[in-house]
Motif scaffolding. Structure first.
Motif, PDB file in Angstrom:
ATOM      1  N   ALA A  15      11.001   5.200   7.034  1.00 39.95           N
ATOM      2  CA  ALA A  15       9.745   5.753   7.548  1.00 39.95           C
ATOM      3  C   ALA A  15       9.193   6.826   6.615  1.00 39.95           C
ATOM      4  CB  ALA A  15       9.959   6.305   8.962  1.00 39.95           C
ATOM      5  N   LEU A  16      10.062   7.727   6.163  1.00 36.06           N
ATOM      6  CA  LEU A  16       9.622   8.799   5.268  1.00 36.06           C
ATOM      7  C   LEU A  16       9.134   8.242   3.937  1.00 36.06           C
ATOM      8  CD1 LEU A  16      12.420  11.469   5.895  1.00 36.06           C
ATOM      9  CD2 LEU A  16      10.029  11.610   6.589  1.00 36.06           C
ATOM     10  N   SER A  17       9.851   7.264   3.419  1.00 35.16           N
ATOM     11  CA  SER A  17       9.458   6.662   2.144  1.00 35.16           C
ATOM     12  C   SER A  17       8.130   5.930   2.269  1.00 35.16           C
ATOM     13  CB  SER A  17      10.545   5.677   1.671  1.00 35.16           C
ATOM     14  OG  SER A  17      11.756   6.370   1.417  1.00 35.16           O
ATOM     15  N   LEU A  18       7.920   5.276   3.407  1.00 36.48           N
ATOM     16  CA  LEU A  18       6.675   4.539   3.630  1.00 36.48           C
ATOM     17  C   LEU A  18       5.476   5.484   3.686  1.00 36.48           C
ATOM     18  CD1 LEU A  18       5.427   1.765   4.114  1.00 36.48           C
ATOM     19  CD2 LEU A  18       5.821   2.077   6.567  1.00 36.48           C
ATOM     20  N   ILE A  19       5.635   6.598   4.408  1.00 33.81           N
ATOM     21  CA  ILE A  19       4.549   7.585   4.509  1.00 33.81           C
ATOM     22  C   ILE A  19       4.226   8.166   3.137  1.00 33.81           C
ATOM     23  CG2 ILE A  19       3.925   9.849   5.447  1.00 33.81           C
ATOM     24  CD1 ILE A  19       5.597   9.109   7.932  1.00 33.81           C
ATOM     25  N   LYS A  20       5.281   8.465   2.371  1.00 31.51           N
ATOM     26  CA  LYS A  20       5.093   9.019   1.035  1.00 31.51           C
ATOM     27  C   LYS A  20       4.379   8.033   0.122  1.00 31.51           C
ATOM     28  CE  LYS A  20       7.662  11.167  -2.747  1.00 31.51           C
ATOM     29  NZ  LYS A  20       8.999  11.540  -3.263  1.00 31.51           N
ATOM     30  N   THR A  21       4.764   6.759   0.231  1.00 28.57           N
ATOM     31  CA  THR A  21       4.149   5.712  -0.595  1.00 28.57           C
ATOM     32  C   THR A  21       2.673   5.544  -0.251  1.00 28.57           C
ATOM     33  OG1 THR A  21       6.269   4.548  -0.724  1.00 28.57           O
ATOM     34  CG2 THR A  21       4.302   3.287  -1.276  1.00 28.57           C
ATOM     35  N   MET A  22       2.339   5.598   1.054  1.00 27.75           N
ATOM     36  CA  MET A  22       0.938   5.456   1.491  1.00 27.75           C
ATOM     37  C   MET A  22       0.078   6.577   0.934  1.00 27.75           C
ATOM     38  SD  MET A  22       1.649   4.279   5.438  1.00 27.75           S
ATOM     39  CE  MET A  22      -0.036   4.373   5.947  1.00 27.75           C
ATOM     40  N   LYS A  23       0.653   7.788   0.868  1.00 24.90           N
ATOM     41  CA  LYS A  23      -0.114   8.920   0.352  1.00 24.90           C
ATOM     42  C   LYS A  23      -0.261   8.852  -1.165  1.00 24.90           C
ATOM     43  CE  LYS A  23       0.915  12.220   4.050  1.00 24.90           C
ATOM     44  NZ  LYS A  23       1.556  13.519   4.385  1.00 24.90           N
ATOM     45  N   MET A  24       0.821   8.443  -1.832  1.00 25.49           N
ATOM     46  CA  MET A  24       0.800   8.409  -3.300  1.00 25.49           C
ATOM     47  C   MET A  24       0.036   7.220  -3.859  1.00 25.49           C
ATOM     48  SD  MET A  24       4.691   9.591  -4.260  1.00 25.49           S
ATOM     49  CE  MET A  24       4.369   9.404  -6.020  1.00 25.49           C
ATOM     50  N   TYR A  25       0.053   6.107  -3.127  1.00 27.15           N
ATOM     51  CA  TYR A  25      -0.600   4.885  -3.612  1.00 27.15           C
ATOM     52  C   TYR A  25      -1.507   4.300  -2.522  1.00 27.15           C
ATOM     53  CZ  TYR A  25       3.344   5.375  -6.820  1.00 27.15           C
ATOM     54  OH  TYR A  25       4.262   5.866  -7.711  1.00 27.15           O
ATOM     55  N   PRO A  26      -2.638   4.967  -2.222  1.00 27.02           N
ATOM     56  CA  PRO A  26      -3.549   4.451  -1.196  1.00 27.02           C
ATOM     57  C   PRO A  26      -4.085   3.074  -1.588  1.00 27.02           C
ATOM     58  CG  PRO A  26      -4.602   6.195  -2.464  1.00 27.02           C
ATOM     59  CD  PRO A  26      -3.162   6.189  -2.867  1.00 27.02           C
ATOM     60  N   ALA A  27      -4.126   2.173  -0.638  1.00 31.28           N
ATOM     61  CA  ALA A  27      -4.585   0.811  -0.923  1.00 31.28           C
ATOM     62  C   ALA A  27      -5.034   0.131   0.358  1.00 31.28           C
ATOM     63  CB  ALA A  27      -3.457   0.012  -1.576  1.00 31.28           C
ATOM     64  N   VAL A  28      -5.751  -0.975   0.195  1.00 29.60           N
ATOM     65  CA  VAL A  28      -6.192  -1.778   1.343  1.00 29.60           C
ATOM     66  C   VAL A  28      -4.967  -2.320   2.064  1.00 29.60           C
ATOM     67  CG1 VAL A  28      -7.492  -3.809   2.057  1.00 29.60           C
ATOM     68  CG2 VAL A  28      -8.336  -2.387   0.175  1.00 29.60           C
ATOM     69  N   GLY A  29      -4.981  -2.213   3.381  1.00 33.16           N
ATOM     70  CA  GLY A  29      -3.873  -2.763   4.142  1.00 33.16           C
ATOM     71  C   GLY A  29      -2.980  -1.720   4.778  1.00 33.16           C
ATOM     72  N   TRP A  30      -3.078  -0.453   4.357  1.00 30.75           N
ATOM     73  CA  TRP A  30      -2.238   0.591   4.944  1.00 30.75           C
ATOM     74  C   TRP A  30      -2.703   0.979   6.354  1.00 30.75           C
ATOM     75  CZ3 TRP A  30       2.102   0.570   2.854  1.00 30.75           C
ATOM     76  CH2 TRP A  30       2.339   0.687   1.484  1.00 30.75           C
ATOM     77  N   VAL A  31      -4.041   0.849   6.602  1.00 34.19           N
ATOM     78  CA  VAL A  31      -4.588   1.232   7.911  1.00 34.19           C
ATOM     79  C   VAL A  31      -4.725  -0.001   8.797  1.00 34.19           C
ATOM     80  CG1 VAL A  31      -6.522   2.352   9.078  1.00 34.19           C
ATOM     81  CG2 VAL A  31      -5.886   3.074   6.770  1.00 34.19           C
ATOM     82  N   ARG A  32      -4.412   0.153  10.068  1.00 35.89           N
ATOM     83  CA  ARG A  32      -4.532  -0.962  11.004  1.00 35.89           C
ATOM     84  C   ARG A  32      -5.994  -1.364  11.150  1.00 35.89           C
ATOM     85  NH1 ARG A  32      -0.429   0.524  16.024  1.00 35.89           N
ATOM     86  NH2 ARG A  32       1.500   0.532  14.806  1.00 35.89           N
ATOM     87  N   SER A  33      -6.223  -2.651  11.235  1.00 33.25           N
ATOM     88  CA  SER A  33      -7.591  -3.166  11.274  1.00 33.25           C
ATOM     89  C   SER A  33      -8.352  -2.698  12.505  1.00 33.25           C
ATOM     90  CB  SER A  33      -7.576  -4.698  11.219  1.00 33.25           C
ATOM     91  OG  SER A  33      -6.867  -5.227  12.331  1.00 33.25           O
ATOM     92  N   ASN A  34      -7.648  -2.459  13.615  1.00 36.89           N
ATOM     93  CA  ASN A  34      -8.343  -2.036  14.837  1.00 36.89           C
ATOM     94  C   ASN A  34      -8.790  -0.575  14.765  1.00 36.89           C
ATOM     95  OD1 ASN A  34      -5.673  -1.097  14.962  1.00 36.89           O
ATOM     96  ND2 ASN A  34      -5.755  -0.961  17.200  1.00 36.89           N
ATOM     97  N   LEU A  35      -8.314   0.175  13.741  1.00 35.46           N
ATOM     98  CA  LEU A  35      -8.720   1.569  13.571  1.00 35.46           C
ATOM     99  C   LEU A  35      -9.822   1.730  12.536  1.00 35.46           C
ATOM    100  CD1 LEU A  35      -5.218   3.333  13.581  1.00 35.46           C
ATOM    101  CD2 LEU A  35      -6.818   3.042  15.491  1.00 35.46           C
ATOM    102  N   ILE A  36     -10.174   0.664  11.845  1.00 35.59           N
ATOM    103  CA  ILE A  36     -11.212   0.720  10.823  1.00 35.59           C
ATOM    104  C   ILE A  36     -12.579   0.486  11.462  1.00 35.59           C
ATOM    105  CG2 ILE A  36     -12.085  -0.323   8.693  1.00 35.59           C
ATOM    106  CD1 ILE A  36      -9.227  -1.172   8.081  1.00 35.59           C
ATOM    107  N   ALA A  37     -13.531   1.381  11.123  1.00 32.73           N
ATOM    108  CA  ALA A  37     -14.880   1.220  11.666  1.00 32.73           C
ATOM    109  C   ALA A  37     -15.520  -0.048  11.125  1.00 32.73           C
ATOM    110  CB  ALA A  37     -15.729   2.437  11.282  1.00 32.73           C
ATOM    111  N   SER A  38     -16.252  -0.728  11.985  1.00 33.95           N
ATOM    112  CA  SER A  38     -16.920  -1.952  11.568  1.00 33.95           C
ATOM    113  C   SER A  38     -18.076  -1.620  10.628  1.00 33.95           C
ATOM    114  CB  SER A  38     -17.448  -2.707  12.788  1.00 33.95           C
ATOM    115  OG  SER A  38     -18.463  -1.945  13.424  1.00 33.95           O
ATOM    116  N   SER A  39     -18.536  -2.626   9.902  1.00 36.52           N
ATOM    117  CA  SER A  39     -19.657  -2.413   8.982  1.00 36.52           C
ATOM    118  C   SER A  39     -20.905  -1.975   9.738  1.00 36.52           C
ATOM    119  CB  SER A  39     -19.939  -3.700   8.200  1.00 36.52           C
ATOM    120  OG  SER A  39     -20.248  -4.763   9.087  1.00 36.52           O
ATOM    121  N   GLU A  40     -21.057  -2.486  10.970  1.00 41.63           N
ATOM    122  CA  GLU A  40     -22.213  -2.106  11.793  1.00 41.63           C
ATOM    123  C   GLU A  40     -22.131  -0.630  12.182  1.00 41.63           C
ATOM    124  OE1 GLU A  40     -24.337  -3.370  16.027  1.00 41.63           O
ATOM    125  OE2 GLU A  40     -22.747  -4.606  15.184  1.00 41.63           O
ATOM    126  N   ALA A  41     -20.905  -0.177  12.521  1.00 42.97           N
ATOM    127  CA  ALA A  41     -20.715   1.234  12.880  1.00 42.97           C
ATOM    128  C   ALA A  41     -20.980   2.122  11.682  1.00 42.97           C
ATOM    129  CB  ALA A  41     -19.304   1.459  13.409  1.00 42.97           C
TER     130      ALA A  41
END
Length: 235
Positions: A15-41
């Motif tokens: 868990a700690l390594s995953l959080i660190k990796t997400m911060k150090m290497y931001p990329a598409v796919g790290w955020v859940r799709s249901n939390l991403i604002a739609s293009s209309e929003a």
């Protein structure tokens, strides 16, 4: 790289390594799709931001405009007469002597710009109205001291200058009507009791006006400020 000894340590390290990796290497796919604002929003957010910016510009433009009908009010180089009571004191006479003090009435004339130049600086930040009033009496005392002292009786000297309060209120409300000044009521403690005080503050338009009347221009000598106002009579 981290090592583990017991299998119970593995979930926490992952868990700690995953959080660190997400911060150090931001990329598409790290955020859940249901939390991403739609293009209309996102479009609505951008539209609202643009609307806010446009409204803010309108507010700024309005704050620098004179109120409707202000052009018909007395202002600028128009003349205003100011009445004051001059009180004189003879310090050599004993206390209680009926001839120790006497008062006379005086009339001064100023332009509205001259009066605003005198009271404006004290209202850049919220200030009690008595402060604005005292700035006028201080100016009269400083710049009209010679003719005022010439008119006093032998042995007497000027002790105070009192403005006509009704006239001062008219001046204050005139500047408010021109859009230069706002007044607010505030309750404060004074001597263990609540009292309501009136505060005056320049508007954005008032601050702009103050810069105009107090600024020194190139074609004007800046060594000594011009004397403003005129003493009409002492009665």
């Amino acid at each position: 790289m981290k090592f583990w000894n017991l299998h119970t340590e593995l979930p926490g390290l992952v868990a700690l390594s995953l959080i660190k990796t997400m911060k150090m290497y931001p990329a598409v796919g790290w955020v859940r799709s249901n939390l991403i604002a739609s293009s209309e929003a996102n479009k609505k957010i951008i539209t609202l931001q643009n609307t806010i910016e446009e409204l803010q510009k309108e507010i700024n433009n309005i704050s620098y405009k004179s109120p409707e009908g202000a052009e018909s009010l007395s202002q600028g180089s128009d003349i205003v007469e100011l009445k004051a009571k001059l009180s004189y004191l003879n310090s050599r006479l004993p206390y209680g002597d009926s001839e120790k003090r006497y008062s006379v009435n005086a009339k001064f004339i100023f332009t509205w710009d001259e009066l605003f130049s005198i009271v404006g600086p004290s209202a850049i930040h919220p200030n009690r109205e008595k402060k604005l009033k005292s700035e006028i009496t201080k100016y009269i005392k400083d710049f009209f001291s010679d003719p005022i002292e010439e008119k006093c009786q032998d042995g007497f000297s000027l002790s105070s200058i009192t403005l006509n309060d009704t006239q001062f209120q008219t001046i204050k409300y005139q500047f408010s009507a021109l859009g230069f000044l706002v007044t607010t009521q505030e309750v404060r403690m004074e001597r263990d009791s609540e009292k309501e005080f009136e505060f005056c503050e320049l508007t954005p338009l008032g601050k702009k006006k103050l810069m105009e009347v107090r600024a020194i221009y190139k074609d004007k000598e800046a060594e000594e400020p011009d004397k403003m106002g005129l003493l009409l009579a002492i009665e």
